[in-house]
Design an enzyme around this catalytic site. Structure first.
Site, PDB file in Angstrom:
ATOM      1  N   ASP A 206       1.085  -1.223   0.238  1.00  0.00           N
ATOM      2  CA  ASP A 206       0.122  -0.529  -0.430  1.00  0.00           C
ATOM      3  C   ASP A 206       0.834   0.935  -0.690  1.00  0.00           C
ATOM      4  O   ASP A 206       1.926   1.812   0.468  1.00  0.00           O
ATOM      5  CB  ASP A 206      -0.596   0.167   0.954  1.00  0.00           C
ATOM      6  CG  ASP A 206      -2.040   1.295   1.375  1.00  0.00           C
ATOM      7  OD1 ASP A 206      -2.511   1.213   0.801  1.00  0.00           O
ATOM      8  OD2 ASP A 206      -1.095   1.913   2.144  1.00  0.00           O
ATOM      9  N   GLU A 248      13.715 -16.507  -1.456  1.00  0.00           N
ATOM     10  CA  GLU A 248      13.691 -17.132  -0.315  1.00  0.00           C
ATOM     11  C   GLU A 248      12.107 -17.572  -0.212  1.00  0.00           C
ATOM     12  O   GLU A 248      12.690 -18.993  -0.200  1.00  0.00           O
ATOM     13  CB  GLU A 248      13.969 -17.180   1.210  1.00  0.00           C
ATOM     14  CG  GLU A 248      15.136 -15.877   0.741  1.00  0.00           C
ATOM     15  CD  GLU A 248      14.816 -15.603   3.100  1.00  0.00           C
ATOM     16  OE1 GLU A 248      14.562 -16.143   3.715  1.00  0.00           O
ATOM     17  OE2 GLU A 248      15.497 -14.550   3.462  1.00  0.00           O
TER      18      GLU A 248
END
Length: 525
Positions: A206, A248
């Site tokens: 956001d 990851e």
């Protein structure tokens, strides 16, 4: 809990159809009038049948709901009105079993004034350095520290009883975080890991360009460069660190980045930063062939240097619904702005929204569908005493706010509250049941049936580039792979280009087999 296998980034996000869920208004599972995770879980078969690849959830975290959940008090807890963390974990897993990934919303610019950090800061603890506290200007500190204005109207500063002021680029209940502080950066990286470990496949960021502030907090003066809080260079270090975390887990980002400078915009999409960003020029473009083509060309051009896919969206929880916008005759109107009493031709708007759906779903890149768009919902008029959006109050009542696109969905025509659940937190308009999903599912000519067919047929366009075809004025025509998309935005019917099969149309052809105005068609070459 045991850690699930991290999501694998197989490039799914480059061409995905992603459905935006505003939980509070999606489906009410416990009958209290507020949408919840139980309601979403019960509607997963509907979403699977629609054919979407992922769900983007607007904030579902613990929140006082002063700004629809974008005032987060605890990122590691689900708001009790929506359910529990355990339910969220079940929802993520159940959706994935249906082939649907989950994207959550992160609001890094600010937190709720009920967040433990801010409460501790107000109590005189050591936490004030995590925010932007400053003395005021003027003889007695009675003036705000600078001239910054809130996105919701009025000053971006609120004074406390002790005389200090704190910064909030949005509502006073949303104090801005100090992203120069290492604890703020570490906390957000930990939050990302928390949700990735629960199987979340992506994060929507956001207000992604607003986090970093000039430490001097200077006034916003005409022509100042760089801007004291928009698109500052130091912000890119934050997203490089985030990208390392996401990699990851094979997770992805989509940023809310409003920038007029296309070169600056593209910097957020470099291979070591965000994967994608929302395309607001397309969303705010009026129903005009030349301007839409320019928006499409510019969007593809600005993404090309960094190899990022474009995103296409017709509506979200912050703008007027597509049917209402496209039903307005004034093409000079700012289509992202709301206005009381603006005349709308819903029949016209619906025809255009159907054609726009085929246009957006044929373009290269990812497509976001806001809940209810697949039902053809118009913007709702909310009684003044029921408006909850802070934009209305902060504007002094001149802006009706965003609640008109957030009205709870109609699911079943013959049930109370159109099958949403309990008495809805925002009132549904009279006749809302006419848009109910169960009624539309049985109608092959409905908006829902159109969306289902379009999403199913979308692979016909492949994953290659777009090539424009010669077309009359007011007509957009392009090909990708072996499929063609033609959209007639003119007033008169046009002949179809050579093709072997008609795949899908947003409305019927005329008796001569021509494409009428405000109508789109998909063809096989």
């Amino acid at each position: 809990m045991g850690q699930p296998t991290p999501a694998t980034d197989d490039g799914w996000w480059r061409s995905a159809v992603i459905y935006q869920v505003y939980v509070r208004s999606f489906a009410d599972g416990d009958g209290d009038g507020t949408g919840d995770l139980a309601g979403v879980r019960a509607r997963l078969p509907y979403l699977a049948e629609l054919g979407v690849d992922a769900l983007w959830f607007t904030p579902w975290y613990r929140s006082p709901m002063k700004d629809g959940g974008y005032d987060v008090a605890d990122y590691r807890a689900i708001d009790p009105a929506f359910g529990t963390l355990a339910e969220a974990e079940k929802l993520i897993a159940e959706a994935r079993e249906l082939g649907i990934r989950t994207i959550v919303d992160i609001v890094p610019n600010h937190v709720s004034d009920q967040h433990p950090w801010f409460r501790a800061a107000l109590a005189g603890g050591p936490g004030r350095e995590l925010f932007h506290f400053r003395p005021g200007r003027g003889e007695h500190g009675e003036l705000p520290p600078n001239d910054w204005q809130s996105e919701f109207g009025g000053p971006a500063w609120t004074r406390l009883p002790d005389g200090d002021w704190y910064l909030h680029l949005f509502a006073p209940e949303q104090p801005d975080l100090n992203w120069a502080h290492p604890s703020v950066r570490q906390e957000h990286e930990d939050i990302l890991r928390f949700w990735f470990e629960r199987g979340v496949a992506g994060v929507r960021v956001d207000s992604a360009a607003l986090l970093a502030k000039d430490p001097e907090l200077p006034d916003v003066t005409e022509g100042r460069a760089p801007h004291p809080y928009v698109d500052r260079d130091e912000l890119h270090d934050v997203y490089r660190a985030w990208r390392a975390v996401a990699d990851e887990y094979g997770a992805v980002f989509v940023g809310e980045v409003w920038l007029p400078d296309t070169e600056r915009f593209a910097r957020y999409l470099r291979p070591d930063e965000l994967h994608t960003a929302f395309n607001f020029s397309f969303l705010t473009c009026p129903w005009d062939a030349d301007r839409l083509r320019t928006s499409i060309d510019d969007t593809l051009a600005e993404h090309a240097p960094v190899g990022a896919p474009a995103t296409w969206v017709l509506c979200n929880h912050d703008v007027t619904r597509t049917v209402t916008r496209y039903g307005r005759a004034d093409t000079g109107f700012d289509f992202a702005t709301k206005a009381f009493g603006t005349p709308t031709d819903l029949a016209l708007g619906t025809r255009r929204a159907r054609a726009a759906a085929l246009l957006s779903l044929a373009l290269p890149g990812a497509v976001y569908v806001y809940q209810g768009e697949e039902l053809g919902l118009p913007e709702a008029d909310i009684p003044l005493d029921r408006i909850e959006d802070p934009m209305h109050a902060r504007s002094g009542g001149t802006d009706p706010g965003r609640d008109g696109c957030r009205v709870p969905l109609p699911w079943a025509a013959g049930e109370p509250h159109a099958g949403f659940g309990g008495d809805p937190w925002l009132p549904q308009p009279d006749g809302w049941a006419a848009y109910a999903a169960d009624r539309q599912a049985e109608d092959p000519g409905s908006m829902l049936s159109l969306y289902r067919a379009a999403i199913r047929l979308r692979p016909e366009f492949g994953d290659g580039p777009l090539t424009w075809l010669p077309a009359p004025d007011g007509v957009l025509a392009f090909t990708r792979a072996d499929a063609l998309c033609v959209v007639n935005l003119a007033d008169t019917p046009v002949d179809l280009p050579a093709h072997t099969e008609l795949l899908l149309h947003s409305g019927p052809l005329d008796t001569a087999g021509r494409l009428p105005g405000d109508t789109a068609v998909w063809l096989r070459a």
